[in-house]
Design a protein around this motif. Sequence first.
Motif, PDB file in Angstrom:
ATOM      1  N   ARG B 316      36.879  40.267  39.159  1.00  0.00           N
ATOM      2  CA  ARG B 316      35.971  41.407  39.274  1.00  0.00           C
ATOM      3  C   ARG B 316      34.537  40.986  39.008  1.00  0.00           C
ATOM      4  N   THR B 317      34.375  40.240  37.919  1.00  0.00           N
ATOM      5  CA  THR B 317      33.032  39.797  37.574  1.00  0.00           C
ATOM      6  C   THR B 317      32.461  38.890  38.656  1.00  0.00           C
ATOM      7  N   GLU B 318      33.305  38.027  39.176  1.00  0.00           N
ATOM      8  CA  GLU B 318      32.828  37.109  40.212  1.00  0.00           C
ATOM      9  C   GLU B 318      32.343  37.884  41.432  1.00  0.00           C
ATOM     10  N   GLU B 359      28.520  41.682  31.802  1.00  0.00           N
ATOM     11  CA  GLU B 359      29.485  41.977  30.750  1.00  0.00           C
ATOM     12  C   GLU B 359      29.171  41.165  29.493  1.00  0.00           C
TER      13      GLU B 359
HETATM   14  N1  LIG Z   1      44.623  32.637  33.388  1.00  0.00           N
HETATM   15  C1  LIG Z   1      43.391  33.060  33.509  1.00  0.00           C
HETATM   16  N2  LIG Z   1      43.024  34.187  32.933  1.00  0.00           N
HETATM   17  C2  LIG Z   1      41.805  34.612  33.039  1.00  0.00           C
HETATM   18  N3  LIG Z   1      40.838  33.992  33.701  1.00  0.00           N
HETATM   19  C3  LIG Z   1      41.121  32.875  34.303  1.00  0.00           C
HETATM   20  C4  LIG Z   1      42.397  32.356  34.224  1.00  0.00           C
HETATM   21  N4  LIG Z   1      42.391  31.244  34.904  1.00  0.00           N
HETATM   22  C5  LIG Z   1      41.166  31.099  35.386  1.00  0.00           C
HETATM   23  N5  LIG Z   1      40.371  32.079  35.020  1.00  0.00           N
HETATM   24  C6  LIG Z   1      38.958  32.240  35.339  1.00  0.00           C
HETATM   25  O1  LIG Z   1      38.640  33.559  35.631  1.00  0.00           O
HETATM   26  C7  LIG Z   1      37.548  33.594  36.508  1.00  0.00           C
HETATM   27  C8  LIG Z   1      37.480  34.921  37.194  1.00  0.00           C
HETATM   28  O2  LIG Z   1      37.091  35.741  36.183  1.00  0.00           O
HETATM   29  P1  LIG Z   1      36.229  37.037  36.301  1.00  0.00           P
HETATM   30  O3  LIG Z   1      35.301  37.028  35.204  1.00  0.00           O
HETATM   31  O4  LIG Z   1      35.752  37.261  37.658  1.00  0.00           O
HETATM   32  O5  LIG Z   1      37.420  38.021  36.003  1.00  0.00           O
HETATM   33  P2  LIG Z   1      37.345  39.544  35.724  1.00  0.00           P
HETATM   34  O6  LIG Z   1      38.289  40.151  36.659  1.00  0.00           O
HETATM   35  O7  LIG Z   1      35.985  40.007  35.691  1.00  0.00           O
HETATM   36  O8  LIG Z   1      37.982  39.539  34.323  1.00  0.00           O
HETATM   37  P3  LIG Z   1      37.339  39.875  32.954  1.00  0.00           P
HETATM   38  O9  LIG Z   1      35.938  40.203  33.167  1.00  0.00           O
HETATM   39  O10 LIG Z   1      38.148  40.972  32.439  1.00  0.00           O
HETATM   40  O11 LIG Z   1      37.528  38.625  32.201  1.00  0.00           O
HETATM   41  C9  LIG Z   1      37.751  32.419  37.377  1.00  0.00           C
HETATM   42  O12 LIG Z   1      36.519  31.831  37.657  1.00  0.00           O
HETATM   43  C10 LIG Z   1      38.585  31.489  36.543  1.00  0.00           C
HETATM   44  O13 LIG Z   1      37.827  30.387  36.159  1.00  0.00           O
END
Ligand SMILES: Nc1ncnc2c1ncn2[C@@H]1O[C@H](COP(=O)(O)OP(=O)(O)OP(=O)(O)O)[C@@H](O)[C@H]1O
Lengths: 361, 522, 340, 310
Positions: B316-318, B359
């Motif tokens: 989501r963040t990405e 965030e």
């Molecule tokens: N098992 C894992 N659990 C969580 N993140 C992981 C895992 N493996 C890899 N990642 C990392 O998570 C990143 C994607 O995270 P992002 O911040 O976009 O997630 P999100 O959906 O925003 O989650 P949140 O903000 O709740 O952490 C990837 O770049 C990766 O490096």
Amino acid sequence: MTTTSRLRALTRHHLFWPVAVLIGLLLVNVPFTPDFFSVKMTDGHLYGSLVSIVLFGSPLILVAVGMTLVIATGGIDLSVGAVVAITGALTCSYISDQADQSALSAVFLAMGIGLVAAVVCGLWNGFLVARMGIQPIIATLIIMVAGRGVAQLITDGQIITINSEPYKLIGGGYWLTLPFSIFVVAVVVAATMLLTRRTALGLLVESVGGNAEASRLVGIRSARIKIMVYVFCALCAGIAGLMISSNTSAADGNNAGLWIELDAILAVVIGGTALTGGRFSIGGTVLGALVIQTLTTTIYTIGVPTQTNLVFKAAVVIAVCLLQSPKFREKVFGRKTRRKVTVPAQPVAPVEPAPKTEVSR
Amino acid sequence: MAEPRPVLQMTGVVKEFPGVRALSGVDFRLFPGEIHALIGENGAGKSTLIKVLTGVHSLDGGTITLDGESVEFTSPLQAQQAGISTVYQEVNLCPNLSVAENIFIGREPTRGGRIQWKRMRKEAAELVDRLGLDIDVAAPLSSYPLAVQQLVAIVRSVGTGDRETPGSGAGQAPGSGTATKVLVLDEPTSSLDRDEVLELFRLMRQLRDDGVAILFVSHFLDQIYEICDRMTVLRNGTLVGEHLVRDLDQVGLIELMIGKALDQLEELHEHQLHSDVGETLVKAEGLGRSGKISPFDLEIKKGEVLGLAGLLGSGRTELARLLFGADHPDTGKVTIGGKQVSMSAPNDAIGAGVAFCSENRRTEGLVPDLTVRENIILALQAARGWTRPIPASQRDELVAKYIKALDIRPANPEARVGQLSGGNQQKVLLARWLITSPQLLILDEPTRGIDIGAKTEIQRLVVSLSEDGMSVLYIAAELEEVLRLSHTIGVLRDRKLVARLANGPEITTSRILETIASGEHQ
Amino acid sequence: MTATAQKPKAAANGTASRTTRLLADPRLPVLVTAALFLAMYGGGLSRYTNYGFGEPQVFLNLFIDNGYLLVAAIGATFVILSGGIDLSVGSVIGFTTMFTAWLVERQGLPLVLVVPIALGVGAFGGFLMGYVIHNFEIQPFIVTLAGLFLFRGLCLVISKESISVSDPSVDTLAQTRVPLGLGELSIGALVALAVLAVAYYVLHHTRFGRRVYAIGGNEQSALLMGLPMGGTKIAVYTVSGFCSALAGLLFMLYIQSGDPLHAVGMELDAIAAVVIGGTLLTGGSGYVVGTLFGVLVLGLIKSLITFEGTLSSWWTKIATGVLLCAFILIQRTMTGRKKT
Amino acid sequence: KEDGKPSGSTGGGGKALTLGFSQVGSESGWRTANSESVKSAAKEAGYTLKFSDAQQKQENQISAIRNYIAQKVDVIAFSPVVVTGWDAVLKEAKAAKIPVVLTDRSVETSDDSLFVTLVGSDFTDEGRRAAKILEKVLEKAGHKGPVKIAQLEGTTGAAPAIERAKGFKEIMDADHKDDWKIVVSQTGDFTRAGGKQVMAAFLQSNPDINVLYAHNDDMGIGAIQAIEAAGKKPGKDILIVTVDGVKDGFIAMSEGKINAIVECNPLLGPQLMDVVKKVKDGEKVERWIKTEESDFLQDQAKDALPTRKY
Ligand SMILES: Nc1ncnc2c1ncn2[C@@H]1O[C@H](COP(=O)(O)OP(=O)(O)OP(=O)(O)O)[C@@H](O)[C@H]1O
Ligand SMILES: Nc1ncnc2c1ncn2[C@@H]1O[C@H](COP(=O)(O)OP(=O)(O)OP(=O)(O)O)[C@@H](O)[C@H]1O
Ligand SMILES: [Mg+2]
Ligand SMILES: [Mg+2]
């Protein structure tokens, strides 16, 4: 009560300690030179220790002011000394080529050339730091090393002596009985303050230095700002270079501004700006530079033997830093009035009576 | 064991910061084998109490006894050695070290002074696994999103408490060899999703059963009712009461917290979303970045709230960062208001009216040394350029307005942001973007660490902004929150946008979870 | 109710392309520096073979002529990794040469006694600076700058004139050459390499080493994680002081004299070597092996300029700057631009 | 040439002689003139010159010399940065059978055979000469009463600074114990700016100074400016003696602002080439070849000025 609290407020002011140290240092001179504070008229201008402190301190103040902004962005500029040398060398070599060295137009053109060179150095530093992402200390080290070579290339390794009355004014002349350099410094410092506090530049600089990533994400063009401060710093160093060469009417590619970067950084820190970037104080820097210049003058006047100059300087620097450190003051003077337990006067809230064992076992 | 004795007792604790009295005579006690909630609004003094306890801040008054002995720690190290293990509110780990090192640093397994890297990695992997995390422990911490970092911090603190795991043999406990008596968790769940929270709770219960006293801070009242035995409520730095959780219902608790009867906190539970969204504002086609998120198409309409749902690390963040140009996309293009925008830097997006509230407020958001006022106007000022400072009167007015609207405390625009409480910092960050009145506002976990009162306020704000025609991309760890606010919900899984659901009565949290699980849906 | 949700499996491994992973690898700068060093050496070979550049001894001379700098730079690496900086390096080196020369020549103390005293003084100086930095929270730049002034001043207090060391044991030590197949190395060079090995071990295989990285990564966090901050910080500066003193001893062996103006500005060489070796000045990232290559690069630049042999004084400076600049720029582009 | 090693010539024949020259640096105009002189003389003599600049660092100079040894030059010449610490590298040169010529100043070694000869002046002697000429200056100015001297020293720790002070003091202590007194002495780092700033401070703390002895012309010139700014007349109110004899110094002297200059001649290139040739050919040379230098008083300034090349 009120007086002590006012005193407290005073000592808390961020410029209190630099000012105190400055005054202390000035007073140290009095037993050695009883008329240290006297200022008299000589040849139509004021003359005295205080005047010479400002006169000789002017280049340092300028360089330190420029350095303050660079440091505020979290950078550092080691090349200022070389820029001082380059500017002086270019300007003087141009003037010395002139048939009439006192022609105003030639002098202005020469200073223009010198300052343009300074700006080019600043642009280069800024480019390396902001666009190429090279660590500031190493990016500016390049000009620090090569720049002095360039300055000597310009002067051919000689000291270029010039004889130009108008040029002499900037760093060695007097105006309205005061050293002209005071006015230059005043203008630059005022301009810097206006530039940083009347526009948003100061805020953006502090933001970039305080948190670079956050600044990028709010859309601050930090590359541009960084380039700007490096250019500004180089420009200040350039003006200082003009002053130094004008003061002795000579350009010395090798020695002009040698190690001035260390003194400038020291001045910035004594003035209360952290080397990690963020908040800065131009006024503090000016005071810091004055402290350093006073220290130098003090060393000369009170007759410290040459071999102990540096030990003396080290002792003063350490003392200044310790005094400025809240931790130190607390540990040494403070006895920190702890345990002034202020038990709550509020009606204590209803605490559950019995510590029921909630262990879910 | 006749008369249970508190393992930790704080009496009359006073803490003053220049100009602020953060704690005035707080009493607090913690019994072995209980989970004790510390509750209060943002800025009530919870974190300060914890920091005073663990020696981060010095005590200005009062006493602390641990196991019946009077103590006063001067550094977190001492507290740790005395058996108090702490997860502070902001993630406090070293981003440059690997996950395994972050878990073990200071107590790495050694033989003859030499670190046993293999063993350390293996044990770290086991510990991480127990929280249901499946990550490469040898990778640097900074390569993981905030939520994972949060979990690692928890693993670090709890992992040591019960390292009697048979596999690891040695069982030599942290630092000097004391076992954890007290575990302090300051808002550990603020960015975790449901699964992680459940795992954490399982672990907490296990520890409690082993006799560890746990201090737990959270703004999620449901979680408190789910796991805690007892709670202490703070308001404005003073103690307002200590209760058994089962003796006090939510309404009563909220009243205690905010000091007045609560009126309409529930109001937002209804869907009150206006239905008339405008024409397409933002359109992303094939936008992606290798290794971060696979190419996706996305459309956001004027006035639409698009919520993103997904599990931790689902991307989501990405996705949000790509839309903002915070990261450089490898593929695809973005059009905003019909014009294609090159997404090479945040400036481009900001110029096109996009705002992004990260965030990670500490590393990507605030400039801690600057004042509240300066932090609030930063984005607006950056957009105007340095040559056009915001006139002082207009600036002060704006700042005052948002300090009031978001109830930022202390309401002093001159306070340094770094000294604000976590929740208040978050509000400052929000205020910063709100005053730029963008066309698209990206909110990545905007309510992280915000107390319930303010949370409702913020959600209401989002609704009203969208009514005024602002588009919002909303990310929150709590699915309910996303559900409540969004017109449309984008579902992510494994860093891929797998579905877009129009919100409606038939959409429920379990429905979304199913979508996430199945990965495919239309 | 969440049983349905499957955990997404970690995918950090597969998806990220190899180049991205390589670019993110913290070891990359070191590799690049090493590669560039070799390339530069190759350049020197092709240009100056006729002047004897190709002889293995010329390569080994890099170690002989820069051994002391390597030791000093290793000390600086510790400090920089911890997020600090040490400007007193050059002065401590100068002071050590002066102090030992004075003890050996003027006071007639035997070398076996002088060496530990000198090392102890250096380490103690570092300790004091670390103590002030940690306990009074003063910026390291300034404290060590004061250290720079102080030690340089102490040199002059000992004597304004240089003291030549003619002690026979120093003589033998200085002139001993250890044959190494293709050429020979001096004692100083060997000591430097040994220090490098020890530093590598300490930084990567002991708790202390990892604490240094942790503090450099985030000081506030390290404190909250319960690491013994003060101890580590003070130790780091002590190590640097010790290394500087050891570098001073090697320097003394190298030039067999004490002079109050020895090693002026060498702290900048040391810092430059560390940074060229890929260590970040902000701390927490870098390898001590990189420092070796940083030192070799600086030494090579010097050698190339001497081999060129036609440069006037100022062109020497300009050429040094230009080579340094070219090196840094290439290194930078090869390691990929990261946002600053 | 008691060791007779210069005979170990390698080729001779038609090949041009190669000279490795390691210069201290380029810290002053004097030094630059010195380098230029060496370069042009080498060119004139048709030698291949390997020139390197040590940037005031002994370690650079040592590695330069090592490199010259590796390059198998015919003769090595250098101006030592400091006087001590040369044994090791000079022994290597000796082992490689490369003769070494010192210029400008000598070194302290345990073994006299390590270098063949020194071409240069003697700083201590310059100090002595400065004191001697001050006597004449005082006499000419008809000075009566105590002589209160301010001394501007060179860079602290640098050999010229130490020795010029030493030589001066030697004469002073021997002949003028009662009437001369150095009231203040500080370093001006051999620079004009330094000289000016220090002199300005001196004039504040000791307004009754009547003689200035500066270790080089540049500091003297800086000091003149400070004296003028204080409303005094250099050369009259304060008598000035400096060392070096650069052009600007002579100009100041011809304007009556400096009373006497002790020359320290940097133009030793031709002399050096002579010596190099002799050494190479195995001829016997003197252990110390002094450069031709003289002392100048004000009345000689006008005549000497045109001869100043640097
Ligand atoms: N098992 C894992 N659990 C969580 N993140 C992981 C895992 N493996 C890899 N990642 C990392 O998570 C990143 C994607 O995270 P992002 O911040 O976009 O997630 P999100 O959906 O925003 O989650 P949140 O903000 O709740 O952490 C990837 O770049 C990766 O490096
Ligand atoms: N270092 C500091 N300097 C000055 N004031 C501080 C400092 N740390 C905290 N405060 C103030 O103390 C008060 C209590 O803050 P604290 O962080 O304890 O709140 P909190 O209850 O943890 O809130 P939140 O739920 O937002 O985390 C706040 O008003 C805050 O501004
Ligand atoms: Mg908190
Ligand atoms: Mg996220």
